[in-house]
Design an enzyme around this catalytic site. Structure first.
Site, PDB file in Angstrom:
ATOM      1  N   ARG A  36      28.439  55.701  32.027  1.00 10.94           N
ATOM      2  CA  ARG A  36      27.040  55.669  32.484  1.00 10.94           C
ATOM      3  C   ARG A  36      26.052  55.383  31.373  1.00 10.94           C
ATOM      4  O   ARG A  36      24.842  55.434  31.578  1.00 10.94           O
ATOM      5  CB  ARG A  36      26.698  56.993  33.163  1.00 10.94           C
ATOM      6  N   HIS A  66      38.421  49.364  28.735  1.00 10.24           N
ATOM      7  CA  HIS A  66      37.459  48.588  29.522  1.00 10.24           C
ATOM      8  C   HIS A  66      36.076  48.949  29.014  1.00 10.24           C
ATOM      9  O   HIS A  66      35.684  50.112  29.044  1.00 10.24           O
ATOM     10  CB  HIS A  66      37.588  48.911  31.018  1.00 10.24           C
ATOM     11  N   TYR A  69      30.427  49.056  32.145  1.00 15.67           N
ATOM     12  CA  TYR A  69      29.874  47.974  32.975  1.00 15.67           C
ATOM     13  C   TYR A  69      28.432  47.642  32.613  1.00 15.67           C
ATOM     14  O   TYR A  69      27.905  46.613  33.009  1.00 15.67           O
ATOM     15  CB  TYR A  69      29.970  48.350  34.465  1.00 15.67           C
ATOM     16  N   HIS A 106      33.111  42.594  30.768  1.00  9.68           N
ATOM     17  CA  HIS A 106      32.405  41.590  31.559  1.00  9.68           C
ATOM     18  C   HIS A 106      31.289  41.051  30.677  1.00  9.68           C
ATOM     19  O   HIS A 106      30.506  41.839  30.131  1.00  9.68           O
ATOM     20  CB  HIS A 106      31.814  42.204  32.818  1.00  9.68           C
ATOM     21  N   GLU A 142      36.817  39.089  30.943  1.00  6.33           N
ATOM     22  CA  GLU A 142      37.314  39.164  32.318  1.00  6.33           C
ATOM     23  C   GLU A 142      36.553  38.175  33.208  1.00  6.33           C
ATOM     24  O   GLU A 142      35.335  38.034  33.096  1.00  6.33           O
ATOM     25  CB  GLU A 142      37.130  40.592  32.854  1.00  6.33           C
ATOM     26  N   ASP A 176      41.290  38.917  36.931  1.00  7.00           N
ATOM     27  CA  ASP A 176      41.157  39.869  38.041  1.00  7.00           C
ATOM     28  C   ASP A 176      41.383  39.105  39.345  1.00  7.00           C
ATOM     29  O   ASP A 176      40.635  38.172  39.657  1.00  7.00           O
ATOM     30  CB  ASP A 176      39.771  40.520  38.003  1.00  7.00           C
ATOM     31  N   HIS A 179      38.404  39.239  41.839  1.00  5.01           N
ATOM     32  CA  HIS A 179      37.261  38.418  41.406  1.00  5.01           C
ATOM     33  C   HIS A 179      37.562  36.934  41.620  1.00  5.01           C
ATOM     34  O   HIS A 179      36.691  36.174  42.054  1.00  5.01           O
ATOM     35  CB  HIS A 179      36.928  38.684  39.933  1.00  5.01           C
ATOM     36  N   HIS A 207      44.204  42.237  36.224  1.00  9.49           N
ATOM     37  CA  HIS A 207      43.654  43.291  37.081  1.00  9.49           C
ATOM     38  C   HIS A 207      44.114  42.958  38.479  1.00  9.49           C
ATOM     39  O   HIS A 207      43.683  41.957  39.060  1.00  9.49           O
ATOM     40  CB  HIS A 207      42.116  43.327  37.011  1.00  9.49           C
ATOM     41  N   ASP A 220      32.065  41.607  44.402  1.00  5.60           N
ATOM     42  CA  ASP A 220      33.038  42.360  43.626  1.00  5.60           C
ATOM     43  C   ASP A 220      33.367  43.663  44.363  1.00  5.60           C
ATOM     44  O   ASP A 220      32.743  44.687  44.129  1.00  5.60           O
ATOM     45  CB  ASP A 220      32.396  42.641  42.244  1.00  5.60           C
ATOM     46  N   HIS A 222      36.808  45.810  45.494  1.00  3.79           N
ATOM     47  CA  HIS A 222      38.274  45.898  45.453  1.00  3.79           C
ATOM     48  C   HIS A 222      38.818  46.659  46.667  1.00  3.79           C
ATOM     49  O   HIS A 222      38.155  47.531  47.203  1.00  3.79           O
ATOM     50  CB  HIS A 222      38.722  46.619  44.181  1.00  3.79           C
ATOM     51  N   GLU A 252      42.946  48.502  39.720  1.00  2.00           N
ATOM     52  CA  GLU A 252      41.575  49.076  39.726  1.00  2.00           C
ATOM     53  C   GLU A 252      41.189  49.265  41.186  1.00  2.00           C
ATOM     54  O   GLU A 252      40.104  48.886  41.606  1.00  2.00           O
ATOM     55  CB  GLU A 252      40.585  48.095  39.119  1.00  2.00           C
TER      56      GLU A 252
HETATM   57 ZN    ZN Z   1      38.611  44.039  36.965  1.00  2.00          ZN
END
Ligand code: ZN
Length: 275
Positions: A36, A66, A69, A106, A142, A176, A179, A207, A220, A222, A252
């Protein structure tokens, strides 16, 4: 084969190893800070030693980080860009301390300005991160779903960035599946197109996610394996493609109520492997 999932580091960094081991995986991906925030906090030598000892005991394979984000190398704000770059450098240095493969991230979003407007800034930022990354640690780009100006939804965009990077040997790609599907890549020809545009030598990790949203939706979202629009048959073909034999697969997937991949998801993933 290396089959695993994204797991949490809550309650102590080494706990991620217990989690992946309990799930039945032998490779993992984690954050190395709070997802976060772009702020980071060093781990103590004691925490690192605890992790290293446990990793050997549990016989777990490659660990991928990772990046959070919030990272955006295309940000218009200088201070935000600086915080993004510093976060990734922290990840790369910590990756070296625990012998992780590197950091998947990303690239970010140009928020409608277009890639050409932001390409120089992105390339300079990546070069700076690589200059400050320990030897042998990969910075892994990615592919994105192309939602809201996110960069890297096409292999051409990723290639455009990679072509301008100084030390390409430190660059990897994370493919991914969700994606790619959301960006309009047909799953039956995905790997041929990937090989043609980018090349398997750059592929660090997959991914492996099914898709909640339609083909070419640019969203996006999943889905658990076998429960999405890609479907078990196409996913199984990818998983068993001989060209991906040495590439780790990371789930993921949402699990139940977005709590993340479950033991049964890894078991299902394993069941798709044709011996
Ligand atoms: Zn991913």
């Amino acid at each position: 084969m290396y089959l695993g999932a994204h797991v949490s580091i809550a309650g102590g960094f080494d706990k991620c190893l217990d989690r992946i081991s309990d799930l039945g995986g032998n490779t993992l991906m984690t954050f190395a800070s709070s997802p976060r925030s772009l702020r980071t906090k060093d781990f103590t030598q004691e925490e690192i030693e605890k992790y290293n000892k446990k990793k050997a005991q549990l016989n777990i394979g490659p660990h991928f980080f990772h990046g959070v984000y919030l990272v955006n190398l295309a940000s218009e704000s200088k201070s935000y860009l600086k915080a993004s770059v510093e976060s990734l450098i922290f990840y790369q240095r910590f990756a070296s301390q625990i012998e992780a493969v590197g950091t998947i991230f990303h690239v970010g979003s140009h928020k409608g300005r277009g890639l050409s407007e932001t390409l120089t800034q992105i390339v300079q930022s990546i070069n700076f991160i690589l200059d400050n990354s320990p030897k042998g640690i990969k910075l892994i780009l990615e592919n994105s779903a192309g939602q809201g100006g996110t960069i890297g939804d096409t292999f051409e965009e990723l290639e455009l960035i990679i072509n301008r990077i100084g030390d390409k040997s430190k660059i990897g790609i994370c493919l991914d599946t969700q994606h790619a599907f959301a960006s309009g890549y047909n799953m039956t020809t995905l790997l041929d197109v990937f090989d043609h545009k980018i090349g398997f030598k750059r592929l660090s990790v997959i991914h492996f996610n099914d898709s909640l949203t339609e083909f070419n939706s640019h969203k996006d979202r999943h889905a658990n394996l076998g429960e999405g629009k890609i479907g078990a048959e196409s996913m199984q073909k990818l998983l068993n493609d001989p060209r991906l034999k040495n590439v780790p697969f990371i789930l993921e997937t949402p699990g139940l109520n977005h709590s993340g991949p479950r033991k049964e998801d890894i078991a299902y993933l394993k069941s798709l492997v044709v011996q």
